[in-house]
Design a protein around this motif. Structure first.
Motif, PDB file in Angstrom:
ATOM      1  N   ASN A 167       0.360 -40.297  24.127  1.00 25.37           N
ATOM      2  CA  ASN A 167      -0.423 -39.078  23.950  1.00 25.37           C
ATOM      3  C   ASN A 167       0.502 -37.878  23.830  1.00 25.37           C
ATOM      4  OD1 ASN A 167      -0.347 -37.452  26.687  1.00 25.37           O
ATOM      5  ND2 ASN A 167      -0.506 -39.623  27.258  1.00 25.37           N
ATOM      6  N   PRO A 168       0.010 -36.754  23.315  1.00 24.99           N
ATOM      7  CA  PRO A 168       0.875 -35.579  23.076  1.00 24.99           C
ATOM      8  C   PRO A 168       1.434 -34.951  24.345  1.00 24.99           C
ATOM      9  CG  PRO A 168      -1.150 -35.440  21.790  1.00 24.99           C
ATOM     10  CD  PRO A 168      -1.342 -36.565  22.751  1.00 24.99           C
ATOM     11  N   ASN A 275       1.213 -37.605  18.494  1.00 27.35           N
ATOM     12  CA  ASN A 275       1.057 -36.481  17.563  1.00 27.35           C
ATOM     13  C   ASN A 275       2.310 -36.219  16.734  1.00 27.35           C
ATOM     14  OD1 ASN A 275      -0.922 -34.719  16.523  1.00 27.35           O
ATOM     15  ND2 ASN A 275       0.020 -32.971  17.560  1.00 27.35           N
ATOM     16  N   GLY A 318      -0.496 -29.725  12.865  1.00 22.26           N
ATOM     17  CA  GLY A 318      -1.592 -29.538  13.805  1.00 22.26           C
ATOM     18  C   GLY A 318      -1.789 -30.787  14.645  1.00 22.26           C
ATOM     19  N   ASN A 319      -3.031 -31.239  14.795  1.00 17.43           N
ATOM     20  CA  ASN A 319      -3.342 -32.456  15.549  1.00 17.43           C
ATOM     21  C   ASN A 319      -3.718 -33.629  14.644  1.00 17.43           C
ATOM     22  OD1 ASN A 319      -3.007 -31.354  18.197  1.00 17.43           O
ATOM     23  ND2 ASN A 319      -4.963 -30.287  17.957  1.00 17.43           N
ATOM     24  N   GLU A 320      -3.357 -33.533  13.363  1.00 17.92           N
ATOM     25  CA  GLU A 320      -3.746 -34.571  12.405  1.00 17.92           C
ATOM     26  C   GLU A 320      -3.232 -35.963  12.792  1.00 17.92           C
ATOM     27  OE1 GLU A 320      -5.952 -36.166   9.697  1.00 17.92           O
ATOM     28  OE2 GLU A 320      -5.913 -33.979   9.846  1.00 17.92           O
ATOM     29  N   ARG A 322      -2.572 -37.216  15.756  1.00 11.75           N
ATOM     30  CA  ARG A 322      -3.334 -37.708  16.907  1.00 11.75           C
ATOM     31  C   ARG A 322      -4.749 -38.119  16.497  1.00 11.75           C
ATOM     32  NH1 ARG A 322      -3.134 -39.942  22.042  1.00 11.75           N
ATOM     33  NH2 ARG A 322      -5.135 -39.566  23.041  1.00 11.75           N
ATOM     34  N   ARG A 323      -5.390 -37.323  15.661  1.00 11.26           N
ATOM     35  CA  ARG A 323      -6.744 -37.655  15.213  1.00 11.26           C
ATOM     36  C   ARG A 323      -6.764 -38.987  14.461  1.00 11.26           C
ATOM     37  NH1 ARG A 323      -7.316 -31.968  14.216  1.00 11.26           N
ATOM     38  NH2 ARG A 323      -6.659 -32.259  12.053  1.00 11.26           N
ATOM     39  N   GLU A 326      -6.446 -41.949  16.928  1.00 10.45           N
ATOM     40  CA  GLU A 326      -7.641 -42.201  17.746  1.00 10.45           C
ATOM     41  C   GLU A 326      -8.625 -43.142  17.063  1.00 10.45           C
ATOM     42  OE1 GLU A 326      -8.906 -38.232  18.619  1.00 10.45           O
ATOM     43  OE2 GLU A 326      -7.655 -38.101  20.435  1.00 10.45           O
TER      44      GLU A 326
END
Length: 346
Positions: A167-168, A275, A318-320, A322-323, A326
């Motif tokens: 995780n970040p 991330n 950004g959070n791309e 991580r998304r 998921e």
């Protein structure tokens, strides 16, 4: 439902198939009775049971000796498999193991699921034709298309990632490398093409490279890295899987440019879950896994590859990543397997 996994080296090493079993068995055991047959000791508290098959040597490469000891391992599993009434058996080591599980199925009437961890080619074709699983699970879209040429009992379920462990917010490991640090986690085998990574980073003067992995090309990779990337190259042969997230956290970007025959590439998911953006080849499988969380290139064109890395370092992601990761949470992936079990048990 009672489920058994067979994998000779669980509890010994932590490669893709071993991590796959550990994570999937953990999730499935929340609603099922799961046992993992392995040669290693149970080293941590897990929800699933283990059955250790003792006195099995570790053979690092898949040659004659490896397949011989898989045969011995599987024969030693037979008394336990015979005593229990499993609903599903998942043999992971292929060849002899697949065939023996098929023969025992005549007596015990369980169902067999085989996953395509060997990748497109002889090994998985052998497993499909001679192992005759009730269902063959392909890990990538291309592998699924290939498998449908050999069996109608096939489905596509990708690998997964522990989005809690990766995780970040993971604390980065301190590295003796000047940032930005590009990370490549890979077995050092010819088809992984780690040499191309080194050559590409050599064209980016301010970047450093960390390679984590072991294999027959150790000496070659070390020599090339030290020659082309003096003072900005570090090679670590082995990091325990429960500690590797800190190395992803310490990097700015992840890259792996193995050939399209790569069975999946779990490390892409681990990096994205932390991330981190990806630079990878632009084949169908990698585009499916990585989506919008990276840049694709032809890694054999070293100039193009280097430009892709440089561009990825400068992008605001950004959070791309991580998304994207998921979508591959083990919770999600385990639910897909449970649907398969129900469908083929009906």
């Amino acid at each position: 439902m009672k489920i058994a996994f067979l994998n000779i080296y669980n509890g010994i090493i932590e490669r893709g198939s071993e991590v796959f079993i550990k994570e999937l068995a953990s999730q499935l055991s929340l609603r099922n009775s799961v046992c993992v047959f392995q040669s290693g000791k149970k080293t941590e508290k897990t929800a699933y049971k283990t059955q250790q098959i003792k006195e099995m040597p570790f053979i690092p490469a898949q040659g004659f000796l490896y397949h011989f000891f898989v045969l011995v391992f599987t024969i030693k599993c037979l008394p336990y498999l015979y005593r229990e009434n499993y609903d599903w058996i998942i043999p992971v080591n292929g060849r002899f193991q697949s065939v023996i599980c098929r023969l025992l199925r005549v007596v015990k009437k369980y169902k067999i699921l085989i996953t395509g961890h060997a990748g497109v080619g002889f090994e998985d074709k052998f497993n499909i034709i001679f192992g005759k699983p009730n269902v063959f699970i392909s890990l990538t879209p291309l592998a699924h298309e290939w498998a449908m040429q050999h069996t109608s009992n096939t489905d596509y379920i990708p690998n997964g990632v522990d989005t809690g462990q990766f995780n970040p917010g993971v604390k980065p490991i301190k590295l003796d490398l000047k940032p930005p640090v590009i990370l490549c986690t890979s077995a050092l085998l010819p088809y992984k093409r780690v040499d191309l990574v080194i050559k590409a980073i050599a064209k980016i003067p301010d970047a450093s490279l960390l390679v984590i992995g072991d294999g027959p090309l150790n000496e070659e990779i070390d020599t090339l890295g030290k020659n082309l990337l003096p003072k900005r190259f570090l090679h670590i042969k082995y990091v325990e899987h429960d500690k590797i997230a800190g190395f992803y956290a310490a990097s700015s970007l992840f890259t792996l440019v193995s050939k399209a025959s790569e069975a999946f590439g779990l490390v892409y998911l681990e990096a994205m879950a932390c991330n981190k953006p990806i630079v990878a080849p632009g084949d169908t499988n990698r585009r499916e896994i990585i989506g919008k969380a990276g840049i694709f290139c032809d890694p054999e064109n070293i100039t193009e590859y280097a430009k892709a890395i440089d561009k990825a370092l400068k992008n605001n992601w950004g959070n791309e990543p991580r998304r994207q990761a998921e979508k591959y949470s083990w919770v999600v992936i385990a639910q897909k397997y449970e649907k398969i079990f129900k469908r083929y048990s009906a």
